[in-house]
Design a protein around this motif. Structure first.
Motif, mmCIF file in Angstrom:
data_model
loop_
_atom_site.group_PDB
_atom_site.id
_atom_site.type_symbol
_atom_site.label_atom_id
_atom_site.label_comp_id
_atom_site.label_asym_id
_atom_site.label_seq_id
_atom_site.Cartn_x
_atom_site.Cartn_y
_atom_site.Cartn_z
ATOM 1 N N ALA A 116 0.816 -1.214 0.000
ATOM 2 C CA ALA A 116 0.000 0.000 0.000
ATOM 3 C C ALA A 116 0.850 1.266 0.000
ATOM 4 N N GLN A 117 1.948 1.261 0.759
ATOM 5 C CA GLN A 117 2.796 2.452 0.826
ATOM 6 C C GLN A 117 3.459 2.727 -0.519
ATOM 7 N N GLN A 118 3.952 1.693 -1.184
ATOM 8 C CA GLN A 118 4.578 1.866 -2.493
ATOM 9 C C GLN A 118 3.570 2.373 -3.515
ATOM 10 N N VAL A 119 2.346 1.855 -3.452
ATOM 11 C CA VAL A 119 1.308 2.318 -4.378
ATOM 12 C C VAL A 119 1.022 3.788 -4.147
ATOM 13 N N ARG A 120 0.876 4.188 -2.887
ATOM 14 C CA ARG A 120 0.609 5.602 -2.590
ATOM 15 C C ARG A 120 1.731 6.491 -3.107
ATOM 16 N N GLU A 121 2.969 6.057 -2.931
ATOM 17 C CA GLU A 121 4.112 6.853 -3.392
ATOM 18 C C GLU A 121 4.099 6.997 -4.913
ATOM 19 N N ARG A 122 3.814 5.910 -5.590
ATOM 20 C CA ARG A 122 3.799 5.966 -7.057
ATOM 21 C C ARG A 122 2.663 6.846 -7.574
ATOM 22 N N VAL A 123 1.494 6.703 -6.959
ATOM 23 C CA VAL A 123 0.350 7.512 -7.385
ATOM 24 C C VAL A 123 0.626 8.984 -7.124
ATOM 25 N N SER A 124 1.156 9.312 -5.967
ATOM 26 C CA SER A 124 1.458 10.705 -5.633
ATOM 27 C C SER A 124 2.465 11.298 -6.612
ATOM 28 N N ALA A 125 3.505 10.527 -6.917
ATOM 29 C CA ALA A 125 4.531 11.016 -7.850
ATOM 30 C C ALA A 125 3.964 11.197 -9.249
ATOM 31 N N ALA A 126 3.112 10.269 -9.701
ATOM 32 C CA ALA A 126 2.540 10.361 -11.048
ATOM 33 C C ALA A 126 1.603 11.557 -11.161
ATOM 34 N N LEU A 127 0.773 11.771 -10.135
ATOM 35 C CA LEU A 127 -0.139 12.915 -10.155
ATOM 36 C C LEU A 127 0.645 14.227 -10.163
ATOM 37 N N ALA A 128 1.731 14.268 -9.392
ATOM 38 C CA ALA A 128 2.558 15.477 -9.364
ATOM 39 C C ALA A 128 3.219 15.714 -10.720
ATOM 40 N N ALA A 129 3.722 14.650 -11.340
ATOM 41 C CA ALA A 129 4.393 14.779 -12.638
ATOM 42 C C ALA A 129 3.446 15.310 -13.701
#
Length: 293
Positions: A116-129
């Motif tokens: 779950a933590q890795q998914v949140r990090e990836r989603v946050s980074a993708a939305l920011a990008a």
């Protein structure tokens, strides 16, 4: 070009109807770090080529290679390909299906089996990008067309692919939307993602791409952007108009200039320079060739 391509197609053939091949002996090599624009007429095979490259359909002839190794159409082989290469379709509604933006962008990372933590990090980074963090909780059906395009790309970016394939990413966007999206694409490329995109806009291809691939008559012609976009016969055969950039560069060369404007803004800078310098200086001639203004 040296080095093993990230993704390569050799002798690809494919037909939706027997006796009517869309691709017939098509070759293309995508090297890491390159920016490739794919041009061609409607129905010429661009989207089919993309679907073959990412394993969505199986070629009737030829092969696809990932890092120099032939693609195996096993479950494991296709999963490995899709971890490395992501395709974003022209119509975002063909890819968006979750209730809200975060759920949609989470889909790919969750399928990778990340915690779950890795998914949140990836989603946050993708939305920011993609500059859509403020849309995280918004229902996808309430988004504008341009926003849906960005969410679809964010879903692909969340997979952290080495190669991102974008099918007509600027289609349906207004000029401001096109510029904003291409700025985002530039950020993704600068961060290390190899980009392949299709477009009908030869001027966009000229200012953005390192190489241009023209798909037509079942084949792919790939070469340096300036060479392809200066080939009027090749473009005309693919029902494409000429790009303005190569013509401007030819005129500048005839005037003795080495200036290479690739965008309208760069050309405007040259025109502005004419206001303070004589024309010869504005065209980039050596100082001893320029008289004082």
């Amino acid at each position: 070009m040296s080095g093993v391509p990230v993704l390569q197609a050799r002798g690809l053939g494919f037909a939706y109807e027997r006796g009517h091949p869309v691709l017939d002996g098509a070759d293309i090599a995508v090297h890491a770090g390159r920016r490739i624009a794919v041009l061609g007429p409607n129905g010429g095979g661009k989207t089919t080529l993309f679907r073959l490259l990412v394993g969505l359909v199986e070629p009737t002839a030829g092969e696809v290679l990932l890092d120099g190794h032939p693609l195996r159409r096993s479950r494991r082989g296709l999963a490995r390909l899709r971890e490395q290469v992501q395709l974003v379709l022209q119509d975002p509604d063909d890819q968006l299906f979750a209730a809200d933006v975060t759920q949609d962008v989470s889909f790919g990372p969750l399928n990778l089996g990340l915690d779950a933590q890795q998914v949140r990090e990836r989603v946050s980074a993708a939305l920011a990008a993609l500059e859509i963090t403020d849309l995280a909780a918004k229902p996808t059906h309430l988004l504008s067309f341009g926003q849906r395009k960005r969410v679809a790309i964010a879903g692909a970016v969340a997979m952290r692919p080495r190669l991102l394939v974008l099918d007509e990413p600027t289609a349906g966007l207004d000029p401001a939307g096109v510029e904003a999206l291409m700025e985002t694409v530039a950020v993704l490329h600068d961060a290390g993602t190899t980009i392949v995109l299709s477009t009908h806009d030869v001027d966009l291809a000229y200012r953005w791409a390192d190489e241009v691939a023209v798909v037509g008559a079942g084949r792919v012609h790939l070469a340096a952007a300036e060479d392809v976009l200066a080939d009027a016969d090749l473009l005309a055969a693919s029902r494409l108009g000429p790009a303005w950039g190569p013509g401007v560069r030819s005129l500048l060369r005839e005037a003795g200039s080495d200036a290479v404007p690739r965008t309208a803004a760069e050309l405007q800078d040259l025109l502005d320079l004419r206001r303070t310098l004589r024309p010869q200086a504005a065209l980039g001639l050596a100082p001893d060739q320029v008289s004082p203004p």
